[in-house]
Design a protein around this motif. Structure first.
Motif, PDB file in Angstrom:
ATOM      1  N   GLU A   1     -52.610  -1.323  29.735  1.00 18.16           N
ATOM      2  CA  GLU A   1     -52.370  -0.026  29.112  1.00 18.16           C
ATOM      3  C   GLU A   1     -50.887   0.094  28.793  1.00 18.16           C
ATOM      4  N   ILE A   2     -50.574   0.366  27.545  1.00 16.07           N
ATOM      5  CA  ILE A   2     -49.183   0.472  27.139  1.00 16.07           C
ATOM      6  C   ILE A   2     -48.972   1.810  26.458  1.00 16.07           C
ATOM      7  N   VAL A   3     -47.986   2.539  26.912  1.00 18.09           N
ATOM      8  CA  VAL A   3     -47.561   3.751  26.217  1.00 18.09           C
ATOM      9  C   VAL A   3     -46.088   3.565  25.898  1.00 18.09           C
TER      10      VAL A   3
ATOM     11  N   THR B   1     -45.392 -11.994  36.221  1.00 15.24           N
ATOM     12  CA  THR B   1     -43.949 -11.822  36.138  1.00 15.24           C
ATOM     13  C   THR B   1     -43.650 -11.121  34.821  1.00 15.24           C
ATOM     14  N   PHE B   2     -42.857 -10.074  34.901  1.00 18.68           N
ATOM     15  CA  PHE B   2     -42.632  -9.253  33.715  1.00 18.68           C
ATOM     16  C   PHE B   2     -41.147  -8.925  33.621  1.00 18.68           C
ATOM     17  N   PHE B   3     -40.580  -9.169  32.446  1.00 19.72           N
ATOM     18  CA  PHE B   3     -39.178  -8.834  32.240  1.00 19.72           C
ATOM     19  C   PHE B   3     -39.131  -7.666  31.265  1.00 19.72           C
TER      20      PHE B   3
ATOM     21  N   ALA C   1     -50.209 -14.414  24.023  1.00 24.76           N
ATOM     22  CA  ALA C   1     -49.963 -13.569  22.857  1.00 24.76           C
ATOM     23  C   ALA C   1     -48.553 -13.016  22.829  1.00 24.76           C
ATOM     24  N   CYS C   2     -47.888 -12.952  23.957  1.00 22.66           N
ATOM     25  CA  CYS C   2     -46.589 -12.280  24.014  1.00 22.66           C
ATOM     26  C   CYS C   2     -45.556 -13.063  23.211  1.00 22.66           C
ATOM     27  N   PRO C   3     -45.047 -12.488  22.123  1.00 22.20           N
ATOM     28  CA  PRO C   3     -44.140 -13.261  21.279  1.00 22.20           C
ATOM     29  C   PRO C   3     -42.716 -13.310  21.816  1.00 22.20           C
ATOM     30  N   TYR C   4     -42.381 -12.453  22.780  1.00 21.67           N
ATOM     31  CA  TYR C   4     -40.999 -12.384  23.251  1.00 21.67           C
ATOM     32  C   TYR C   4     -40.824 -12.926  24.663  1.00 21.67           C
ATOM     33  N   ASP C   5     -41.822 -13.602  25.171  1.00 22.99           N
ATOM     34  CA  ASP C   5     -41.746 -14.180  26.516  1.00 22.99           C
ATOM     35  C   ASP C   5     -41.391 -13.147  27.576  1.00 22.99           C
ATOM     36  N   ALA C   6     -41.961 -11.963  27.437  1.00 23.02           N
ATOM     37  CA  ALA C   6     -41.679 -10.936  28.433  1.00 23.02           C
ATOM     38  C   ALA C   6     -42.662 -10.998  29.586  1.00 23.02           C
ATOM     39  N   LEU C   7     -43.885 -11.374  29.277  1.00 25.53           N
ATOM     40  CA  LEU C   7     -44.925 -11.408  30.302  1.00 25.53           C
ATOM     41  C   LEU C   7     -45.265 -12.864  30.612  1.00 25.53           C
ATOM     42  N   HIS C   8     -45.296 -13.202  31.891  1.00 30.16           N
ATOM     43  CA  HIS C   8     -45.646 -14.557  32.293  1.00 30.16           C
ATOM     44  C   HIS C   8     -46.690 -14.473  33.386  1.00 30.16           C
TER      45      HIS C   8
ATOM     46  N   ARG D   1     -36.995  -7.832  28.119  1.00 22.45           N
ATOM     47  CA  ARG D   1     -37.439  -8.634  26.983  1.00 22.45           C
ATOM     48  C   ARG D   1     -38.549  -7.954  26.193  1.00 22.45           C
ATOM     49  N   CYS D   2     -39.235  -7.025  26.814  1.00 23.02           N
ATOM     50  CA  CYS D   2     -40.439  -6.463  26.199  1.00 23.02           C
ATOM     51  C   CYS D   2     -40.071  -5.464  25.109  1.00 23.02           C
ATOM     52  N   THR D   3     -40.719  -5.615  23.975  1.00 20.97           N
ATOM     53  CA  THR D   3     -40.463  -4.686  22.877  1.00 20.97           C
ATOM     54  C   THR D   3     -41.602  -3.697  22.692  1.00 20.97           C
ATOM     55  N   ALA D   4     -42.526  -3.686  23.619  1.00 22.92           N
ATOM     56  CA  ALA D   4     -43.696  -2.798  23.555  1.00 22.92           C
ATOM     57  C   ALA D   4     -44.492  -2.999  22.272  1.00 22.92           C
ATOM     58  N   CYS D   5     -44.619  -4.252  21.880  1.00 26.07           N
ATOM     59  CA  CYS D   5     -45.368  -4.532  20.662  1.00 26.07           C
ATOM     60  C   CYS D   5     -46.870  -4.449  20.888  1.00 26.07           C
ATOM     61  N   ALA D   6     -47.304  -4.490  22.140  1.00 21.12           N
ATOM     62  CA  ALA D   6     -48.714  -4.366  22.523  1.00 21.12           C
ATOM     63  C   ALA D   6     -49.582  -5.514  22.036  1.00 21.12           C
ATOM     64  N   SER D   7     -48.982  -6.646  21.706  1.00 23.00           N
ATOM     65  CA  SER D   7     -49.796  -7.818  21.377  1.00 23.00           C
ATOM     66  C   SER D   7     -50.657  -8.221  22.561  1.00 23.00           C
ATOM     67  N   CYS D   8     -50.070  -8.144  23.752  1.00 20.24           N
ATOM     68  CA  CYS D   8     -50.801  -8.551  24.948  1.00 20.24           C
ATOM     69  C   CYS D   8     -52.016  -7.663  25.136  1.00 20.24           C
ATOM     70  N   ALA D   9     -51.833  -6.355  24.942  1.00 19.78           N
ATOM     71  CA  ALA D   9     -52.941  -5.430  25.154  1.00 19.78           C
ATOM     72  C   ALA D   9     -54.058  -5.671  24.154  1.00 19.78           C
TER      73      ALA D   9
ATOM     74  N   VAL E   1     -45.333   3.380  29.897  1.00 22.47           N
ATOM     75  CA  VAL E   1     -46.354   2.950  30.844  1.00 22.47           C
ATOM     76  C   VAL E   1     -46.695   1.505  30.542  1.00 22.47           C
ATOM     77  N   PHE E   2     -46.761   0.686  31.550  1.00 29.13           N
ATOM     78  CA  PHE E   2     -47.252  -0.673  31.373  1.00 29.13           C
ATOM     79  C   PHE E   2     -48.084  -0.986  32.609  1.00 29.13           C
ATOM     80  N   ASP E   3     -49.384  -0.758  32.505  1.00 33.46           N
ATOM     81  CA  ASP E   3     -50.270  -0.956  33.652  1.00 33.46           C
ATOM     82  C   ASP E   3     -51.196  -2.123  33.389  1.00 33.46           C
TER      83      ASP E   3
HETATM   84  S1  SF4 Z   1     -46.795  -8.772  24.103  1.00 33.92           S
HETATM   85 FE1  SF4 Z   1     -44.944  -9.081  25.341  1.00 33.92          FE
HETATM   86  S2  SF4 Z   1     -43.356  -7.932  24.269  1.00 33.92           S
HETATM   87 FE2  SF4 Z   1     -45.327  -7.196  23.471  1.00 33.92          FE
HETATM   88  S3  SF4 Z   1     -45.840  -5.419  24.773  1.00 33.92           S
HETATM   89 FE3  SF4 Z   1     -46.821  -7.211  25.706  1.00 33.92          FE
HETATM   90  S4  SF4 Z   1     -45.319  -7.920  27.216  1.00 33.92           S
HETATM   91 FE4  SF4 Z   1     -44.207  -6.550  25.822  1.00 33.92          FE
END
Ligand code: SF4
Ligand code: SF4
Lengths: 221, 370
Positions: free
Chosen positions: A103-105, A81-83, A140-147, A86-94, A123-125
């Motif tokens: 993959e995040i662009v 589940t992805f919002f 790792a996601c600090p903003y609760d964007a990815l569940h 909420r995502c700031t593209a911080c790439a912590s998850c990657a 891009v968020f694959d």
């Molecule tokens: S860690 Fe969360 S906020 Fe950061 S890029 Fe990944 S999904 Fe987005």
């Protein structure tokens, strides 16, 4: 050689013979006509007289209904589940993924009502064909964007379809599991019945007031 | 006229249903009797130790799940203890109690699998195995509540566990403890007095305690020969020093003794879990991210931590060069080391007992080959 042991063993197998089975028929199960009427919320006589052929088929065991497996709330399923809001593209998850399959662009210029200025996702694959559902990205996601999702029944014929893109994630059902998201457990959110429509509900943060936002991002600048 | 016989060499495995994974043996028979065994393994080698050199300390937890896949919690625990030693992390008490509960549950699950498959190898097709698997399912359900996965848990983190147990866990745990107790009684009733099992397992594959100690075999195999060696008692890690439990010993050192030790150990594990439930107190389950960040960077050095796994002493040796991932990781896999006496156990026995003896070692190919 024959003694007391073997008859005692047979008594135990006989006892187990009369136990209720623990196996679950999956994905379909046969139902009796009484159960079918109960599931469809119909009166059994009405069902019988209005659809006699169907009733006959049910009685013969030709009709089956989908069954569900009991799951815990924290189940780590494969439909993330992805919002995006909420995502700031911080790439912590990657960075935290042990396999490096996210993959995040990103480009500058995004704006998030809660977190302020941010990057915008291009891009968020997630290549779930290689994912092991360890949940470290969610942790790792600090903003609760990815569940993690709770569903696990999505399958495809082609391997390339297992790469889920931002658009697919946006479309997918928003029934996140409470893995590493204690706020869902506190709110007694049931992912098997409910969906989260408002992305503010998914986070640990309070929804900000409009006047606070205006002060922070307009007046104080 | 006398019949001329000559030895036959048979290739068993690697994809044989009774070899508990992909294990290959080249066995030479003289009639029914085994005269030579040559184990060949490496079919499940995935290079976990090498892979670990490329991953950060927190990410390696997911690799350890896949080594001994019927006791992932114990693997997690051994690895996390090694990391904590390397980085001088002080774990949170509640996290430690939770991981002790989880690892004792895992020990019961693993022993259920060992018992079930031993009986399956004996020729009791299905029934006892299915009973054991049914009880194991209770434990896997508990794991699903705890961490969202049934087999590949990844529940532990340096300093504790990643999340506190949900509210539904505690009633389910106490209910399951009663259920498991009853089912162990049932298994004992069912199997421990069974004459067929007596005649098949008593007196087969007897090993002396000297040879076991010399081959550094640990775990239920060693305790079945009367050597009192349990790391939970000898070298208490976590909070095992605050817990009292009985060490299960048997002196016969045959297949039956190994089976019996495992079944009795399940009961002791239940007692340990109920003591843990009494001792657990509310609090944080892991240190704050200021103390233990996600990316730990230990000083150069090395550490070895061992726990009493379900199969023996399970140890992790980590060497750090000051970077974010270990310079070298080595696993002391009990399954591999318990295999060292396979030849001594098998030579001289009959063909029908081959897989029974093999099953009584309780090995897991995921751990042997890593
Ligand atoms: S860690 Fe969360 S906020 Fe950061 S890029 Fe990944 S999904 Fe987005
Ligand atoms: S669940 Fe694990 S393997 Fe899958 S994307 Fe997240 S971190 Fe990577």
């Amino acid at each position: 050689m024959i003694g007391k042991g073997i008859p005692r063993g047979f008594i135990i197998t006989l006892k187990n013979f009369f136990r209720t089975p623990v196996t679950v028929q999956y994905p379909d199960r046969k139902v009796s006509i009484f159960e079918y009427a109960k599931i469809k919320k119909k009166n059994i006589f009405k069902l019988f007289f209005s659809q006699p052929m169907l009733s006959l088929k049910i009685s013969l065991g030709l009709i089956s209904v989908p069954s569900s497996v009991e799951q815990s709330q924290r189940f780590r399923g494969n439909e993330f589940t992805f919002f995006e809001e909420r995502c700031t593209a911080c790439a912590s998850c990657a960075k935290y993924c042990p396999l490096g399959i996210i993959e995040i662009v990103s480009v500058p210029g995004g704006f998030d009502a809660q977190e302020g200025e941010s990057y915008k996702l291009d891009v968020f694959d997630i290549d779930i064909g290689r994912c092991m559902f360890c949940g470290l990205c969610v942790e790792a996601c600090p903003y609760d964007a990815l569940h993690m999702g709770t569903k696990f029944e999505k399958s495809t014929y082609v391997r390339d379809n297992l790469i889920i893109t931002k658009e697919e994630l946006a479309k997918s059902e928003k029934s996140p599991s409470s893995f590493y998201r204690p706020q869902f457990e506190k709110e007694k959110f049931d992912p098997f019945k409910d969906n989260i429509k408002d992305h503010y509900k998914a986070g640990r943060h309070e929804k900000p007031e409009y006047k606070d936002l205006k002060k922070k991002w307009v007046d104080d600048r | 006229m006398s019949l001329e016989t000559r030895p036959v060499t048979v290739n068993l495995g690697p994809q044989h249903p009774s070899t508990h994974g992909v294990f290959r043996m080249r066995v030479t028979f003289d009639g029914e009797e085994i005269i030579d065994v040559e184990p060949i393994f490496g079919y499940l080698h995935r290079g976990s130790e090498k892979l670990a050199e490329e991953r950060t300390y927190s990410q390696i937890v997911t690799l350890t799940d896949r080594m001994d896949y019927v006791s992932s919690m114990l693997n997690n625990q051994a690895y996390i203890l090694a990391v904590e030693k390397l980085c001088n992390i002080v774990p949170s008490p509640r996290g430690v109690w939770l991981r002790m509960i989880a690892s004792e549950l895992q020990r019961i699950a693993s022993h259920f699998v060992a018992t079930g498959f031993l009986l399956q190898d004996l020729g009791a097709l299905g029934t006892p195995l299915i009973y054991c698997m049914r009880e194991r399912e209770n434990i896997l359900d508990l794991f699903e509540m705890l961490c969202g996965a049934r087999i590949t848990n990844s529940y532990l983190r340096p300093g504790g566990v990643f999340m506190d147990a949900p509210d539904v866990f505690w009633p389910a745990l106490s209910r399951s403890l009663g259920d498991i107790e009853k089912s162990i009684d049932e298994i004992e009733d069912y199997l421990s007095g069974n004459e067929i099992i007596f005649s098949r397992t008593k007196g087969t594959a007897v090993l002396s305690s000297e040879s076991l100690v010399n081959a550094s075999i640990t775990g239920p195999m060693l305790r079945a020969s009367g050597v009192d060696w349990d790391l939970r008692h000898r070298n208490p890690y976590d909070y095992y020093s605050e817990i009292t439990f009985k060490r299960i010993l048997h002196t016969a050192s045959d297949n039956y003794a190994r089976y019996w030790v495992r079944v009795q150990e399940m009961r002791e594990s239940l007692k340990i879990i109920s003591q843990c439930i009494k001792n657990i107190e509310p609090g944080p389950v892991r240190p704050s991210f200021d103390d233990v960040p996600r990316l730990v960077r230990p000083e150069p050095g090395d550490s070895y931590a061992a726990i009493e796994g379900s199969k023996g002493e399970l140890g992790f040796y980590l060497v750090s060069d000051g970077g974010i991932s270990p310079y070298r990781m080595h696993v002391r896999a009990p399954s591999l080391i318990n295999l060292t006496l396979l030849r001594e156990m098998l030579v001289g026995e009959l063909f029908g007992d081959l897989f029974v003896i093999f099953g009584s070692v309780d090995l897991n190919m995921g751990e042997v080959d890593r």
